[in-house]
Design a protein around this motif. Structure first.
Motif, short mmCIF file in Angstrom:
data_model
loop_
_atom_site.label_atom_id
_atom_site.label_comp_id
_atom_site.label_asym_id
_atom_site.label_seq_id
_atom_site.Cartn_x
_atom_site.Cartn_y
_atom_site.Cartn_z
N VAL A 270 0.84 -1.21 0.00
CA VAL A 270 0.00 0.00 0.00
C VAL A 270 0.87 1.26 0.00
CG1 VAL A 270 -1.71 1.31 1.30
CG2 VAL A 270 -1.95 -1.16 1.10
N THR A 271 1.96 1.23 0.76
CA THR A 271 2.87 2.38 0.80
C THR A 271 3.45 2.66 -0.58
OG1 THR A 271 3.43 1.95 3.12
CG2 THR A 271 4.96 3.31 1.87
N VAL A 277 1.15 7.37 -6.41
CA VAL A 277 0.12 8.39 -6.59
C VAL A 277 0.66 9.76 -6.17
CG1 VAL A 277 -2.18 9.15 -5.89
CG2 VAL A 277 -1.74 6.73 -6.31
N ALA A 278 1.49 9.79 -5.13
CA ALA A 278 2.08 11.06 -4.68
C ALA A 278 2.91 11.70 -5.80
CB ALA A 278 2.93 10.83 -3.44
N ALA A 286 8.65 13.26 -5.89
CA ALA A 286 7.88 13.78 -4.76
C ALA A 286 7.60 12.68 -3.75
CB ALA A 286 6.57 14.39 -5.25
N THR A 287 7.54 13.07 -2.50
CA THR A 287 7.19 12.15 -1.42
C THR A 287 5.69 12.27 -1.13
OG1 THR A 287 7.55 13.78 0.32
CG2 THR A 287 9.47 12.49 -0.41
N VAL A 288 5.21 11.36 -0.30
CA VAL A 288 3.81 11.43 0.14
C VAL A 288 3.57 12.76 0.87
CG1 VAL A 288 2.08 10.41 1.67
CG2 VAL A 288 3.51 8.93 0.25
N GLN A 289 4.54 13.17 1.68
CA GLN A 289 4.39 14.43 2.41
C GLN A 289 4.30 15.61 1.46
OE1 GLN A 289 6.62 11.99 3.15
NE2 GLN A 289 5.48 11.27 4.97
N ASP A 290 5.07 15.58 0.34
CA ASP A 290 4.98 16.64 -0.66
C ASP A 290 3.57 16.71 -1.25
OD1 ASP A 290 7.68 17.24 -0.34
OD2 ASP A 290 8.30 15.86 -1.93
N ALA A 291 3.02 15.54 -1.56
CA ALA A 291 1.68 15.49 -2.14
C ALA A 291 0.63 15.98 -1.15
CB ALA A 291 1.36 14.08 -2.61
N LEU A 445 -5.37 9.17 -3.16
CA LEU A 445 -4.34 9.22 -2.12
C LEU A 445 -5.01 9.14 -0.75
CD1 LEU A 445 -1.18 9.67 -1.90
CD2 LEU A 445 -1.79 11.97 -1.12
N GLY A 446 -6.17 9.79 -0.59
CA GLY A 446 -6.89 9.72 0.68
C GLY A 446 -7.32 8.31 1.01
#
Length: 573
Positions: A270-271, A277-278, A286-291, A445-446
């Motif tokens: 999942v990660t 998607v991020a 890009a990281t998940v935090q960036d997204a 992403l949500g």
């Protein structure tokens, strides 16, 4: 296999189940209220050891009665299997003392005695007379609960100190000047229903609220001064107890080590999907935090204030019902009403309460907004609306309530298995993604954000409570509280206050949190087995018919669900 048609004649098995439900309601008026059964709202559970013994005696008697009747159809076979699994497990929990010692930060009498007022009718003078009577009984229920905790403690059964402290804080809050009870009896709903000429009832409500506050203060004192010194420091419950509690929430026996290993793999999968998607949202590298930052800064994805949040929830829910009805699901008219609510509590939770037996109280989706939170991001929560609404909990629970032509009252109203219900809700989120409702990268992403949290729960919960080795990325040593905390912080994209609440929840309610993702896994396995069998037999799989049959069974243990959809494929017809 088709949706039920016509009215099935009740059987001897149904009579046993219906009698059990009536006796259960008499023993637990609060459960009766939650199920929407009339005539109990003025009463409250005693919560003392005698109530626990009475439930055990009822369960034993019902199991004896079931053994004396013969099933006449496949629906009966499933009822017998479901009742034997649920009532038998309740007896095991009783024999282990779990029903006496229950104390945690989310699902124990500390919360239940307050939460029941959320689902009580409030639209008439009679309703507020019932509320007054129940509030007047609350101090006695607190005394009974304290008696149960004392008896459990005398046997060496005490919740971990972390849970005791959490409950002390919650009890103090309910005893304080800003107590829910005070605001409840003086709030808008009370004023609208009482109007003029009900000064005596208003005064009774005020005194009853004061009594409830004093009772919670007394409970806080007991927990802090008497129970806390007896509470163990260790949070982990160990293998034997965890195995029993896991069955409680799944209605299935699983290989805990295999499931833990699967959880580690599922979290990684999942990660990786989330990270892809991020990059789609925020660009290469890009990281998940960036997204997340980019999405949070997008004004088109923001809602300002709880009125806007409530309206958006309702619009999103109503659109899903309109779109899915008649295409992917058959949704009877009473189920097409789902009421979206802002909860009177402020702990950040989002939850669902089912309709009453007669649908006079509709199914409701509740959002508990923390103090000071005034902005909301739709990208995080669209999947939550599908989880709590349609095709998630509302479709599942309301469909069972509606199926009175085929299911007895125990199966429609009383049987709830977390792994079945929460597993279905996660299954529903993925289904909506597959149907294209989460094609927007932010919404997807949500959804993955939630799936990642649920996968992390499997690893955390089983790993910590069984004392397993953490994944190599987290040191490879035996799980300890500090490692577990950092693990959650890395995998749950929520404010720290929320993560802390969840951390305490998992430590104090073993086996429940993993039931979401494990339940989803078992639902998907059962669907895939049905699909393979259908394709081998007829060359095609009818997903709509599979979902109709599965939901028309009501909530049952996942082992019973598997059996019902394979051994008894007509059990929902």
């Amino acid at each position: 296999m088709t949706e039920p048609t016509g009215t099935r004649q009740p059987t001897a098995v149904d009579a046993v189940a219906d009698t059990h439900l009536r006796k259960h309601a008499a023993l637990s008026p609060m459960d009766a209220t939650a199920m929407g059964l009339a005539g109990y709202d003025h009463l409250i559970d005693p919560l003392d050891p005698a109530q626990r013994e009475a439930f055990a005696a009822l369960n034993r008697a019902t199991l004896d009665d079931l053994a004396a009747v013969d099933p006449v159809d496949e629906i009966d076979h499933v009822t017998i299997a479901a009742m034997r699994e649920r009532l038998g497990l309740e007896l095991e929990l009783h024999d282990a003392g779990e029903d006496l010692a229950e104390l945690n930060n989310i699902a124990s009498p500390v919360q239940g005695l307050r939460d029941i007022f959320d689902v009580m009718p409030t639209g008439s003078v009679e309703a507020w007379e019932n509320i007054s009577a129940r509030l007047q009984g609350l101090p006695g229920a607190i005394d009974g609960f304290t008696e149960s905790l004392r008896l459990a403690a005398s046997r060496g059964d005490v919740a971990a100190i972390r849970q005791v402290r959490e409950c002390v804080g919650q009890a103090r809050e309910l005893a304080g000047d800003g107590s829910f009870f005070t605001s409840f009896v003086t709030g808008e709903a009370a004023r609208a229903a009482l109007g003029d000429g009900q000064d005596a009832l208003a005064a009774d409500l005020g005194r009853a609220a004061d009594g409830a506050r004093a009772a919670y203060g007394k409970l806080a004192d007991y927990l802090e001064t008497e129970l806390a010194p007896l509470a163990p420091e260790a949070d982990a419950v160990g293998r034997d107890r965890y195995a029993l509690l896991s069955r409680r929430f799944l209605g299935a026996t699983i290989d805990l080590e295999e499931t833990y290993a699967w959880g580690v793999e599922e979290l990684a999968r999942v990660t990786a999907e989330q990270e892809a998607v991020a990059r789609e949202i925020a660009g290469p590298g890009a990281t998940v935090q960036d997204a997340v930052r980019k999405l949070d800064e997008d004004p088109a994805r923001k809602l300002a204030g709880t009125d806007a949040l409530k309206a958006w929830m309702q619009e999103t829910s109503d659109a899903a019902i309109r779109d899915l009805a008649g295409t992917h699901f058959d949704i009877p008219e009473p189920i097409r009403t789902l009421e979206c609510m802002i909860a009177p509590t402020q702990n950040g939770g989002i939850y669902y309460t089912p309709p009453s037996d007669d649908f006079s109280r509709p199914g409701r989706m509740w959002w508990s907004v923390p103090p000071g939170v005034t902005e909301f991001n739709t990208w995080r929560e669209k999947t939550t609306v599908y989880h709590e609404g349609v095709p998630g909990h509302h479709l599942q629970c309301a469909q069972a309530v509606h199926a009175r032509d085929t299911l007895n009252s125990w199966r429609r109203l009383a049987c709830w298995v977390s792994g079945h219900g929460e597993g279905w809700a996660l299954y529903a989120e993925r289904l909506m993604a597959d149907l294209g409702y989460l094609d927007d990268p932010g919404d997807r992403l949500g959804m993955l954000d939630g799936q990642r949290m649920r996968a992390a729960r499997v690893v955390f919960d089983i790993g910590v409570h069984l004392g397993l080795k953490a994944p190599a990325a987290w040191g490879g040593n035996t799980w300890d509280p500090d490692t577990a905390w950092e693990f959650l912080r890395a995998n749950v994209n929520m404010p720290e206050e929320f993560i802390r609440f969840e951390y305490n929840r998992y430590l104090g309610w073993p086996g429940q949190a993993p039931s979401y993702k494990i339940g989803q896994r078992l639902w998907e396995e059962i669907r895939d087995e049905a699909k393979a069998a259908a394709e081998a037999r007829a060359g095609q799989f009818d997903a709509k018919a599979f979902h109709a049959n599965a939901l028309n069974l009501g909530s049952v243990g996942l082992d019973v669900l598997r059996e019902a959809l394979t051994v008894y494929p007509d059990a929902a017809e």
